[in-house]
Each structure stands twice: as structure tokens, then as C-alpha cells.
Design an enzyme around this catalytic site. Structure first.
Site: not given
Ligand code: NAP
Length: 495
Positions: A388, A178
Site C-alpha cells: 500500500e 483517540k
């Protein structure tokens, strides 16, 4: 409007569209325009791909292949990828905006993972066990897990896929891939090559669609034995929870906020290049981005000046062109996220030294660009130093000595990678021991290899990819007992 190129899923050895017949667009980050269409799958497509993979795992030609024959298929696939490297790199550049110069290098390197793990396929050995019971013979078999779901992010779709596929297939598993909805095209072109290399149908399948729609049906599918995931830690936590709930094996490669640490005795010209490589290569969209630059106070101002001089020269442009050094951000949503972190850093009191906005030049206006951005005077407690960003935004944090450098480096939820720049070998090795990260680079940055285990500590993940032991993440051990005696004693006591 120009016609969009259509990419297809690979299911049970053939090309497949979504069961619903729907498609979704994929955008070129340099132009901001749709360039391709991808099948918009749902739970029915997940089911179809997983059933095909399960059928290939339990019957057909794949489980009958000898380990050596399996290895040879991986070598053949590696050669095919090499011969298609340029075409695949162009697709990936168009789809996620990464530099063609980097992608073509990656595409020529990716085959090495298939050669390396192809070579390992027939070296997976069990053991004859020493026995504490008379007349008993026992040995172990190392067996594949079953169907592996490989879930990848948009920033380096094929490299991160290779890290999963090569050991998974060498071990004898079958796979459902995926890819990210934001960069699926190169994965679909890559998956087509398995049939050409001679892999039996159903061994490698793909399912495309939105993670929010199909992620759950994939990670909870009863026929999936293992999930090999790379992505953000929030999604990783969901995937890990689903794996635990449904008792599946799982490896998680997640994000980072990696410290790149420069001591006063470092070769400063190299360290400046290392700082740039850490944060502006791939426009900062790498899990290993050296987004916290820790600089020893005694050289801080000089080092920042040198860094600004080099970063100012970075050439933004069309990622397909050889001289471009910084390409666009892959998605519009990510562009907005990066810009919002720049605002957060300013509001927190960090000092903007460079960039901080979209470039104001006409030829980049359509693309999702952010200028290389540098903040100085950052405190490690600020959000810009803790979270992040996944973009070209660097935070510079000064330190006074080795202990303080270690303490700042480790004071973060993540632990993926770190860089240390020093000419003092004893200090370098001390730092390598003290820093809590899955990879420590000394006097270099952003180096990976099929030979070197890669993965995170703390919130950066579970498990390791690459290196010989990575194959263990795709194997399980079975003990086989054989009674050599003629009789079978008292059945009511444990033997
Ligand atoms: P993401 O949003 O976490 O997505 C990663 C993958 O998970 C995509 O294929 C996504 O599909 C899928 N997904 C989304 N929701 C899901 C769910 N509920 N269940 C199962 N799968 C689901 O990450 P990203 O934004 O693509 O990538 C950036 C992140 O990856 C960064 O945090 C970066 O640090 C990390 N990363 C880590 C490494 C490493 O090796 N440690 C390497 C590269 C990147 P959709 O895209 O279709 O939603």
C-alpha cells in the site's frame, strides 16, 4: 509567527488540556506550517478519559435512558453536525489537506450515520427462547459492551469516526476517541457537539497524543471493553494482539491494494473516470484506493492514452478552493514514503507514464504535493503492485481474460475493495463472486453508504462497519433463565 489555534480534549463533559500541560503542533499540509496546537496526552490522560467513560457507563444518566431517548440524542447530534458542517469541513481541510469540496460533502453526509443508528437504538431486541426443560422460562438481552476505544487515522478522521460512534452509542456504550496525531483538530471540534446535543457527561471523551506513546496504555487499559480501529495493517496487528492478550472485543479496518478491473466491453469513458476516482481523488490517501488498474490487453494502449489525457488535466492546488481536484499529502513523512515508492517502482522496471515527482510550480512549493503518477508495464509481483502506497500512484497491469483478471486481483495480501468495469452483467456478477474483497463496485468506484456493510477480507481487517448488522459489533448477548416450578430438584446434577 502567528498564534496557533488551540483545540482541547473533551473529558467527562468538559474541555481538558493534557495533565502534563504539554501541547504539540498540527500542520497545514498546504503551507507546511503549524496552524494549531493539540494537547500532548500521556498514560495519565488515557486513564482520566477511560475512567470518565467507565463512570458514565456504569452510573449517571446514560444507562438510565430508554433506548428511544438514546436514539433521539443521536438524531439531535446529527442535526447539530449538519448545522456545523461547513465549519468542521474547513477545520478538517486545514488539518489534513483533503479537498474542502469533498469534506463539506462528507460532513453533510456524516449525520446520516447518526440518524440511521439512532433509528436502530430502540430496535435492538432479545428473544424469548423455546425451551427443552419443563417449567423454565428463558430469554436473551442484547447489552452494550462497556467502554469502546475508537482509534482513527488521519485520512478521513470524522467519517471513519462516525462509522464507529454511531453504532457504539446507539447500542448504549460509552466511548474514548483517540484521533491521529496528524489530524486531531476536527475530532476535538466534533466531540464538543455531544454536550450541546444533550449527551450526559463522560459518554464521549477524547484523548490526543502520539500513538506510539499512548496507544499501548489505551489498548491495554483494563476498563476498555472493545477497540474499534481504523489504520494501517502493521498497527492493526499490534492492536489486535493487544486486544487478544487482554481479551477485548476488536474490529479492525485496515489498508488495501485494491484492483480496479477494466474489460474491453466497458464504457471506456466511464471506466477512465472510475480509474481517476480510484487513485487521484483524495490524492490516493484512501484505504479503498484503486491502486492496481487491471486493463484487458486488447484495449490496453488506447485506455492508457485516454487515462493519461484525463489525469494530465487534474488541477493541483489549495484544497480550500472549490476548483482544486488534487490536494497535498497529509504529512511530510507520508510525502517521503510516496516518493520512495516511486523510486522503488522505477528500480523494479515499471514504466513511468506520468508524474513521478513533486510539482515544480512556485505556488505549490510549500505544500506536500506529489503529481498524479502513473506506471505502466507493472508486474503484479513488483512491490509497487503488492504494498500500500497511500498516495496518488497508479500501477497498470494488463490481463488477457477473466480468469487471469481474477487471479491477479486476488494475488495480494489485502482484500478491501475492487472495481469491475464491463457491460456484461453475467461477467460482472461472476467477478463479484470470485473477487476476495469486502466491497466490489460494478461500473462505479469509491461509493460508501450508512446502509452498506464495509470492511476487509484477508489483511484488510476484521469485522464490518455500516449497515444494520454493524450494531452487533457493539453488543453482547446475555441469557436470562427463570425457574417457574415451586421446587428445586437434585442440586448435584446439571439442570
Ligand atoms: P496508523 O499509523 O496505523 O494509525 C492509525 C491510528 O492508530 C492513529 O490514531 C495512530 O495514532 C494510532 N496508533 C499508532 N500506534 C498505535 C498503537 N501502538 N496502539 C494503538 N494505536 C496506535 O494509520 P494512519 O497512517 O493514520 O492511516 C493510514 C492507514 O489507515 C492506511 O493503511 C489506510 O489504508 C488505513 N485506513 C483504513 C481504512 C478502512 O476503513 N479500512 C480507512 C482509512 C484508512 P498516531 O497517528 O498518533 O500515531
Amino acid at each position: 509567527m502567528a498564534t496557533l489555534e488551540r483545540f482541547h480534549n473533551i473529558v467527562d463533559g468538559g474541555k481538558a488540556t493534557a495533565a502534563s500541560g504539554r501541547w504539540f503542533p498540527s500542520y497545514n499540509p498546504f503551507t507546511g506550517e503549524a496552524w494549531a496546537e493539540i494537547p500532548h496526552g500521556d498514560a495519565t490522560d488515557v486513564d482520566r478519559a477511560v475512567i470518565a467513560a467507565d463512570r458514565a457507563f456504569t452510573g449517571g444518566d446514560w444507562p438510565k435512558l430508554t433506548a428511544s431517548a438514546r436514539g433521539k440524542l443521536l438524531h439531535r447530534f446529527a442535526d447539530l453536525v449538519l448545522s456545523e458542517a461547513e465549519r468542521l469541513a474547513r477545520i478538517e481541510t486545514r488539518d489534513n489537506g483533503k479537498l474542502f469540496a469533498e469534506m463539506s460533502g462528507q460532513l453533510r453526509y456524516i449525520p446520516e450515520w447518526f440518524h440511521y443508528f439512532g433509528g436502530l437504538a430502540d430496535k435492538i431486541e432479545g428473544a424469548v427462547l423455546p425451551m427443552d426443560k419443563p417449567n423454565m422460562f428463558a430469554f436473551t438481552r442484547r447489552e452494550p459492551l462497556g467502554v469502546v476505544a475508537a482509534i482513527t487515522p488521519w485520512n478521513s478522521p470524522l467519517l471513519l469516526l462516525a462509522w464507529k460512534l454511531a453504532p457504539a452509542l446507539a447500542a448504549g456504550n460509552t466511548v474514548v476517541i483517540k484521533p491521529s496525531e496528524f489530524a486531531s483538530a476536527s475530532t476535538l471540534a466534533f466531540a464538543e457537539l455531544f454536550a450541546k446535543a444533550g449527551f450526559p457527561k463522560g459518554v464521549v471523551n477524547t484523548v490526543t497524543g502520539y500513538g506510539s506513546e499512548i496507544g499501548q496504555s489505551l489498548t491495554e487499559h483494563p476498563l476498555i471493553a472493545k477497540i474499534a480501529f481504523t489504520g494501517g495493517d502493521a498497527t492493526g496487528a499490534q492492536v489486535g494482539a493487544a486486544a487478544t492478550r487482554h481479551l477485548k472485543h476488536v474490529t479492525l479496518e485496515l489498508g488495501g491494494k485494491s484492483p480496479n478491473i477494466v474489460f474491453a466491453d466497458a464504457r471506456l469513458d466511464n471506466a477512465v473516470k472510475g480509474a481517476v476516482a480510484g487513485i487521484f481523488a483524495a490524492s490516493g490517501q484512501t484505504c479503498i484506493a484503486g491502486s492496481r488498474l487491471l486493463v484487458e490487453r486488447s484495449i490496453h494502449d488506447d485506455f492508457v492514452d485516454r487515462l493519461l489525457a484525463l489525469a494530465r488535466q487534474a488541477k493541483l492546488g489549495d484544497p480550500a478552493e472549490a476548483e482544486t481536484q488534487v490536494g497535498p499529502i497529509t504529512t511530510e513523512a507520508q510525502l517521503k514514503k510516496v516518493l520512495s515508492y516511486i523510486d522503488i517502482a522505477k528500480a523494479e522496471g515499471a514504466k513511468l507514464m506520468l508524474g513521478g515527482k513533486r510539482p515544480e510550480v512556485p505556488h505549490l512549493a510549500q505544500g506536500w504535493f506529489v503529481e498524479p503518477t502513473i506506471f505502466a508495464g507493472v508486474d503484479n509481483r513488483m512491490r509497487i503492485a503488492r504494498e500500500e502506497v497511500f498516495g496518488p500512484v497508479l500501477s497498470i497491469i494488463p490481463f488477457s481474460d477473466e480468469d487471469e483478471a481474477v487471479s491477479i486481483a486476488n494475488d495480494n495480501a489485502y482484500g478491501l475493495a475492487a472495481g469491475v468495469w464491463t457491460e456484461n452483467a453475467r461477467r460482472a456478477l461472476r467477478m463479484a463472486e470470485r473477487i476476495r474483497a469486502g466491497t466490489v463496485w460494478i461500473n462505479t468506484y469509491r461509493a460508501v453508504s450508512y446502509l452498506a456493510p464495509f470492511g476487509g477480507m484477508k489483511r484488510s481487517g476484521l469485522g464490518r462497519e455500516s449497515g444494520m448488522r454493524a450494531i452487533d459489533e457493539y453488543l453482547q448477548t446475555k441469557s436470562v433463565w427463570m425457574n417457574l416450578a415451586e421446587d428445586f430438584p437434585n442440586p448435584f446434577v446439571l439442570r
